[in-house]
Scaffold this active site. Structure first.
Site, PDB file in Angstrom:
ATOM      1  N   LYS A  55       0.846  -1.198   0.000  1.00 16.72           N
ATOM      2  CA  LYS A  55       0.000   0.000   0.000  1.00 16.72           C
ATOM      3  C   LYS A  55       0.890   1.260   0.000  1.00 16.72           C
ATOM      4  O   LYS A  55       0.622   2.217  -0.728  1.00 16.72           O
ATOM      5  CB  LYS A  55      -0.936  -0.012   1.220  1.00 16.72           C
ATOM      6  CG  LYS A  55      -2.060  -1.037   1.074  1.00 16.72           C
ATOM      7  CD  LYS A  55      -2.806  -1.321   2.379  1.00 16.72           C
ATOM      8  CE  LYS A  55      -3.774  -2.498   2.185  1.00 16.72           C
ATOM      9  NZ  LYS A  55      -4.427  -2.951   3.417  1.00 16.72           N
ATOM     10  N   GLN A  99      -4.384  -1.819   9.893  1.00 13.95           N
ATOM     11  CA  GLN A  99      -4.271  -3.085   9.168  1.00 13.95           C
ATOM     12  C   GLN A  99      -4.879  -4.235   9.978  1.00 13.95           C
ATOM     13  O   GLN A  99      -4.524  -4.456  11.128  1.00 13.95           O
ATOM     14  CB  GLN A  99      -2.792  -3.373   8.835  1.00 13.95           C
ATOM     15  CG  GLN A  99      -2.562  -4.626   8.019  1.00 13.95           C
ATOM     16  CD  GLN A  99      -3.212  -4.587   6.625  1.00 13.95           C
ATOM     17  OE1 GLN A  99      -3.171  -3.572   5.928  1.00 13.95           O
ATOM     18  NE2 GLN A  99      -3.805  -5.694   6.219  1.00 13.95           N
ATOM     19  N   ASP A 122     -10.721   3.263   4.704  1.00 13.01           N
ATOM     20  CA  ASP A 122     -10.753   1.813   4.481  1.00 13.01           C
ATOM     21  C   ASP A 122     -12.162   1.258   4.719  1.00 13.01           C
ATOM     22  O   ASP A 122     -12.404   0.062   4.559  1.00 13.01           O
ATOM     23  CB  ASP A 122      -9.743   1.146   5.440  1.00 13.01           C
ATOM     24  CG  ASP A 122      -9.268  -0.207   4.931  1.00 13.01           C
ATOM     25  OD1 ASP A 122      -9.354  -0.445   3.709  1.00 13.01           O
ATOM     26  OD2 ASP A 122      -8.827  -1.031   5.751  1.00 13.01           O
TER      27      ASP A 122
END
Ligand code: NAP
Length: 283
Positions: A55, A99, A122
């Site tokens: 990413k 994450q 996200d």
């Protein structure tokens, strides 16, 4: 002979880079800084570390700034919450990525929900998911939103289609169903307790496989001319959740594995981060 289209997420993401880079430069010229993503990585899971570095690399290629905050395995929920508070308050950060998965002793949902809605690029907060379900403005979770963007790129309309999503996870299956519903598909969700999966596969116009089991769905069970999206990825076996043997004789369109859904997820994270900066500055 059956005619079919390969939904090439890798090519789309590559092509889309130029547009995202252009937007990034415009924001930098107009507002004096580039869009910026803060990633939080907790613990030593090698797969998570790889995802975060992929990413970071993709952001850098486009000119989006990244900062990664690494926390060790012993990090507590409270410690993580206070880092998220700091990042929420930082006006130079447009998006926050925590994450998944974090170590088991951490309350992941509590941490996700601490992320400001306007930085939830996200798409992991409960409020963001609620807004999405209500058809209100929200950043979509990146994998299902990436799938919707890919369908759009290939002019595949969902309206009036029967869409079957196999899997109901928070990050993939459930938001996927909401997005398909918002796009006027008729939706069915299948999961581990579903009894008649084969019957559903035989009637669906669009199938999204999000099961997490290699080659779980035999593509020969799909309806002729249907659209197949395989969101699964199993790097060790280099396959997805669908056994693709014979796919080109059955579907009208499908995502390859690798090179279909995966590249769209990262591209969409960047897309959302840029959108976040635009929104934060446009009010
Ligand atoms: P997950 O959280 O493990 O969820 C899997 C879902 O599949 C669950 O809802 C489960 O049902 C359902 N399921 C399990 N066995 C089933 C069965 N026999 N029949 C029907 N449904 C069944 O997985 P996830 O995070 O959503 O990920 C799914 C896949 O997508 C994985 O392969 C993952 O690697 C991939 N993925 C890819 C990306 C990308 O960027 N390409 C991003 C995220 C995930 P229950 O709810 O009943 O347990």
């Amino acid at each position: 002979m059956n005619s079919y289209v390969v939904l090439d997420g890798k090519a789309f993401a590559e092509k889309n880079k130029a547009e995202l880079s252009k937007k990034t430069s415009e924001l930098k010229n107009n507002l004096g800084r580039s869009p910026s993503l803060a990633a939080i990585l907790v613990g030593d899971d090698p797969a998570s570390a790889t995802y975060v570095s992929m990413k970071e690399k993709a952001c850098q290629e486009i000119g989006v700034q990244t900062s990664t905050f690494k926390k060790n395995e012993a990090c507590s929920t409270e410690e993580l919450l206070s880092l998220i508070d700091k990042l929420n308050a930082d006006k130079t950060i447009d998006g926050i990525l925590l994450q998944h998965p974090v170590p088991k002793h951490i309350d992941e949902i509590k941490c996700f929900n601490r992320i400001s809605l306007n930085k939830d690029v996200d798409g992991v907060t409960t409020e963001g998911f609620g807004n999405l379900s209500m058809g209100l403005d929200a950043f979509g979770s990146c994998t299902p939103l990436g799938i919707m963007r890919l369908l759009n790129e290939y002019d595949i309309s969902c309206e009036g289609k029967l869409a079957l999503v196999v899997g109901r996870s928070q990050i993939l299956g459930k938001p996927m169903v909401s997005m398909l519903l918002n796009a006027n598909a008729t939706t069915i969700t299948a999961h581990s307790k579903t009894k008649n999966l084969d019957e559903l596969l035989a009637i669906a116009d669009i199938v999204v496989a999000a099961v997490g089991i290699p080659n779980f769905i035999d593509c020969k069970k799909l309806k002729k001319g249907s659209v197949l999206i395989d969101a699964g990825y199993h790097p060790d076996k280099k396959c997805g959740d669908v056994d693709m043997n014979g796919i080109t004789e059955i579907v009208s369109a499908y995502t390859p594995v690798p090179g279909g859904v995966g590249p769209m997820t990262i591209n969409t994270l960047i897309y959302n981060t840029i959108l976040s900066m635009e929104k934060l500055h446009n009010g």
